[in-house]
Design an enzyme around this catalytic site. Structure first.
Site, PDB file in Angstrom:
ATOM      1  CG  LEU A 356      -2.075  -0.926   1.244  1.00 25.41           C
ATOM      2  CD1 LEU A 356      -2.648  -1.040   2.637  1.00 25.41           C
ATOM      3  CD2 LEU A 356      -3.134  -0.444   0.283  1.00 25.41           C
ATOM      4  N   GLY A 357       2.025   1.145   0.569  1.00 25.11           N
ATOM      5  CA  GLY A 357       2.908   2.298   0.631  1.00 25.11           C
ATOM      6  C   GLY A 357       3.982   2.029   1.650  1.00 25.11           C
ATOM      7  N   GLY A 360       7.771   6.130   7.212  1.00 26.72           N
ATOM      8  CA  GLY A 360       8.942   6.250   8.061  1.00 26.72           C
ATOM      9  C   GLY A 360       9.232   4.995   8.863  1.00 26.72           C
ATOM     10  CG  ASP A 475       5.037  11.357  12.481  1.00 24.08           C
ATOM     11  OD1 ASP A 475       5.167  12.536  12.060  1.00 24.08           O
ATOM     12  OD2 ASP A 475       5.521  10.368  11.904  1.00 24.08           O
TER      13      ASP A 475
END
Ligand SMILES: Nc1ncnc2c1ncn2[C@@H]1O[C@H](COP(=O)(O)OP(=O)(O)O)[C@@H](O)[C@H]1O
Ligand SMILES: *[C@@H]1O[C@H](CO)[C@@H](O)[C@H](O)[C@H]1NC(C)=O
Ligand SMILES: *[C@@H]1O[C@H](CO)[C@@H](O)[C@H](O)[C@H]1NC(C)=O
Ligand SMILES: *[C@@H]1O[C@H](CO)[C@@H](O)[C@H](O)[C@H]1NC(C)=O
Ligand SMILES: *[C@@H]1O[C@H](CO)[C@@H](O)[C@H](O)[C@H]1NC(C)=O
Ligand SMILES: *[C@@H]1O[C@H](CO)[C@@H](O)[C@H](O)[C@H]1NC(C)=O
Ligand SMILES: *[C@@H]1O[C@H](CO)[C@@H](O)[C@H](O)[C@H]1NC(C)=O
Ligand SMILES: *[C@@H]1O[C@H](CO)[C@@H](O)[C@H](O)[C@H]1NC(C)=O
Length: 678
Positions: A356-357, A360, A475
């Site tokens: 999916l991606g 970090g 984050d």
């Protein structure tokens, strides 16, 4: 004489009436298709009629839908009194999936005002409805679903059920697929995804106002007792003329949905289908083992030896492949612990296609849990040291209990040598940043953005104050905001940054976060607090309203610091100039102004001047008015507003990370470096 004449006329009249009645009966529509070669059906989506006459509603394409409808409209109502006629239909279907025990999403017989149901969605919507019109009385749709996935949002009873749907996917009545054996009255289960053809009868009795649905294997006559019976007057649902047909959809599993034959009749019993005349389904692959037996014995034994050696190697390799770490302290986390094998199967072996991606913390894969068939996202986080793992897992498990409509649900974890796998609910609409940056194909309008903003504010407020302990997100940014199926914003990655904290030397604590979202005091002290989260939330507000990243490179030596730019617009009394051009003209000025000003306020360099998330929520809900910015002592000079101190370090760090190509991803910097320079 006279009497004879009258009798003659009476007889004639009778004859006329009789003919009229038969004529009326002859008008009652009926059709029978033992295969669809000559049916001339209306088809759309990926539906097609195969050369041998099968109606294949979906072929092997994921996330798609297909419809097959009778070509003409059908009169369902008596025009003089508006009641729906009795009708009956029977059809034979089969579902073939790439996996033996996993399929999706199902098939439905449907009576609808239009052919092909425009606007409908695939997957759990079965090609019948979409997220906005399911349950809407204006649909005038009656359907019988054969659903092979348990959709929690529609209260599905299981992943193998038959349901009567009126205007929506929330079935009025449903039952697990089964039939009554007419021979002995026993109840026998059926598996919709067995790949075997099955018969279905759907009948409506217009006098009794009753719907009956009956199921049976192909070689079994119609059972006396229906599986489902529902008393409901369809006159209130259906229109006078309607269309009948089938709808089907696939989700993440390659599945073919077939209809082999179909008959239908208004005001009477639909003709039984002739099983021997039905077109043949394609053969199920994988029948090679039979041939082995016919080969000579010597060859057989040699192959057996090979096979067993191969099997042994396979078992050993498999054992290593699926090995996971399990220590005593983890035993209490049973429900939250996933088997590595389960996740491996779910993601098809962490295939690149399911990626999916990557962010970090590691790569994220899509998967489907083999047992519950829920869609998941698996994040692989690598960790070198096992130090502090126990504390971290304890925290993950405890954070996993956090449930809020604006947080991505964390389902559990799995631990392996050198890596940790976190299992989340799958968010079909992906992360927010892809709707904002780099000439997005799809952008969000203002009301969608404002809803996202309020959602994220509520999620963050819940983390800070809604639970037994304060959870600092650390984050907050657009790429960590995911959109679920209903475009609700859900904050992801919460608590994850702590991974770098536990068991490490406080002197060299990593600053975890993303450039542009890091509060100045955070980079100085390395300490994350609720107000460093508020700072990041401020950067997020500006990012969403302006459609720009907090720091954008404008040239080799030049960067646009978003907060400074918005501040300068505000100083020129034209803060609206900063808003994203993609929003267009359809927006509420007060809301855009509120978001931009609140973004500035949250980005205040002085932590004590930033509002709490509780306050932020109150401002966004318009419960209290936002104070005028100038009153809060924001200096009239923009430069002192943003990063009054420590900014040089910050800028330096930024350019060096740009040089390394890290500008848009999370980074971890040694804060010791920063404090060392002081
Ligand atoms: N639960 C999820 N459902 C769907 N997609 C997800 C989910 N979690 C992460 N992703 C996708 O994976 C990508 C990387 O995720 P992540 O590691 O959280 O990125 P980052 O660290 O940049 O925030 C995201 O951009 C998103 O598209
Ligand atoms: C079906 O309709 C046709 C006319 O279209 C009629 O001739 C026939 O008898 C009907 N069959 C049944 C079983 O109702
Ligand atoms: C499925 O149908 C689509 C559209 O008709 C077609 O492009 C695709 O090749 C088909 N796939 C298979 C496996 O038949
Ligand atoms: C329609 O309803 C009227 C009134 O009840 C009845 O007389 C007529 O026979 C009905 N027509 C049909 C086709 O059933
Ligand atoms: C309409 O007509 C049908 C057929 O004649 C009859 O069965 C039904 O009861 C009638 N409905 C009403 C509301 O009069
Ligand atoms: C169905 O009937 C309703 C009112 O009974 C009407 O508003 C609607 O437009 C009709 N739909 C179609 C497609 O004819
Ligand atoms: C849902 O479907 C209806 C038609 O049934 C359509 O008008 C509407 O635009 C669709 N909504 C979405 C969000 O696709
Ligand atoms: C039939 O299915 C139901 C529902 O899934 C289940 O509870 C029941 O145990 C099954 N019965 C048999 C005999 O398999």
């Amino acid at each position: 004489m006279f009497g004879r004449e009258t009798r003659k006329i009476a007889m004639l009249l009778k004859l006329v009436i009789l003919t009229l009645v038969t004529l009326a009966a002859a008008e009652d529509l009926n059709f029978t298709f033992n295969g669809f070669q000559s049916a001339n059906l209306y088809l759309d989506g990926i539906a097609e009629v195969t050369p041998n006459g099968l109606l294949r509603l979906t072929n092997e394409t994921k996330q798609n839908q297909g419809h097959g409808f009778y070509p003409n409209s059908i009169t369902f109502k008596n025009s003089s009194n508006g009641t729906v006629f009795s009708f009956s239909t029977t059809f034979v279907f089969a579902i073939r999936s790439e996996y033996a025990d996993l399929s999706g999403h199902g098939i439905a017989f449907v009576v609808a005002p239009t052919q092909g149901l425009p606007g409908a969605l695939p997957s759990q919507y079965l090609g019948l409805f979409n997220e906005s019109n399911t349950g809407n009385d204006a649909n005038h749709v009656f359907a019988v679903e054969l659903d092979t996935i348990q959709g929690k949002e529609f209260n599905d009873i299981n992943d193998n059920h038959v349901g009567i749907d009126i205007n929506g996917l929330h079935s009025k009545k449903a039952a697990s697929a089964a039939y009554y054996d007419s021979n002995n009255g026993r109840f026998r289960n059926l598996t919709l995804i067995s790949g075997q053809p099955m018969k279905v009868w759907v009948e409506y009795d217009g006098a009794k106002k009753q719907i009956d649905v009956t199921l049976a294997p192909i070689n079994v006559d119609k059972p006396y007792t229906p599986l489902l019976s529902l008393n409901l007057d369809l006159s209130l649902i259906l229109n006078e003329t309607m269309h009948v047909g089938f709808s089907s959809s696939t989700g993440s599993v390659l599945t073919s949905h077939y209809v082999l034959g179909w008959s239908f009749k208004i005001n009477g019993q639909a003709q039984e289908l002739l099983v021997s005349k039905l077109p043949k389904l394609p053969r199920i692959r994988g029948k090679k083992r039979l041939k082995l037996l016919t080969i000579g014995v010597p060859i057989l034994s040699v192959s057996l030896i090979f096979l067993s050696v191969y099997g042994l190697i396979y078992v050993i390799r498999r054992k290593g492949m699926f090995a996971e770490l399990l220590e005593d302290w983890e035993l209490e986390y049973g429900p939250q612990r996933f088997k590595y094998k389960e996740l491996y199967i779910a993601t098809k072996g962490f295939k690149e296609k399911e990626l999916l991606g990557s962010g970090g913390f590691g790569k994220v894969y899509r998967g489907i849990l083999p047992t519950t068939k829920t869609e998941i996202a698996v994040k692989r986080v690598s960790h070198e040291s096992r130090q502090g793992m126990k504390e971290f897992v304890a925290e993950i498990v405890s954070i996993g209990r956090l449930r809020h409509r604006n947080l991505v649900p964390l389902l559990g974890y799995c631990r392996r040598k050198g890596e940790l796998l976190l299992v989340y609910d799958y968010m079909p609409n992906g992360s927010l940043d892809k709707y904002l940056h780099d000439q997005p194909a799809v952008t969000l309008n203002w009301s969608q953005r404002f809803r996202v903003i309020r959602g994220v504010a509520l999620g963050l407020f819940y983390l800070h104050e809604g639970w037994e302990q304060v959870v600092i997100h650390r984050d907050v940014k657009a790429s960590n905001v995911l959109l679920d199926g209903e475009l609700n914003a859900r904050l992801g990655d919460f608590g994850l940054s702590r991974l770098y904290d536990h068991g490490t030397d406080p002197q060299t604590t990593h600053v975890v976060g993303t450039l542009g979202y890091l509060a100045p005091e955070h980079t100085r002290t390395g300490r994350a607090t609720a107000s460093t989260d508020v700072f990041a939330f401020g950067a997020f507000l500006l990012e969403v309203a302006c459609g720009r990243r907090p720091i954008e490179a404008q040239g080799p030596e030049q960067d646009l610091i978003l907060v400074d730019w918005v501040f300068s617009c505000w100083k020129r009394s034209n803060i609206l100039e900063a808003k994203d051009k993609n929003i267009g003209t359809d927006f509420v000025t007060e809301e855009v102004e509120l978001v931009l000003k609140l973004g500035l306020l949250c980005s205040h360099p002085e932590p004590s001047a930033r509002p709490s998330m509780r306050r932020v929520v109150q401002y966004l809900e318009a419960d209290i008015a936002l104070p005028e910015l100038s009153v809060l002592g924001l200096s009239s000079s923009g430069l002192t507003f943003a990063y009054p101190e420590g900014f040089d370090d910050f800028a330096m760090l930024y350019s060096s990370s740009v040089a390394k190509g890290l500008s848009s991803s999370s980074y971890a910097a040694e804060s010791a470096l920063l404090s060392g320079g002081r």
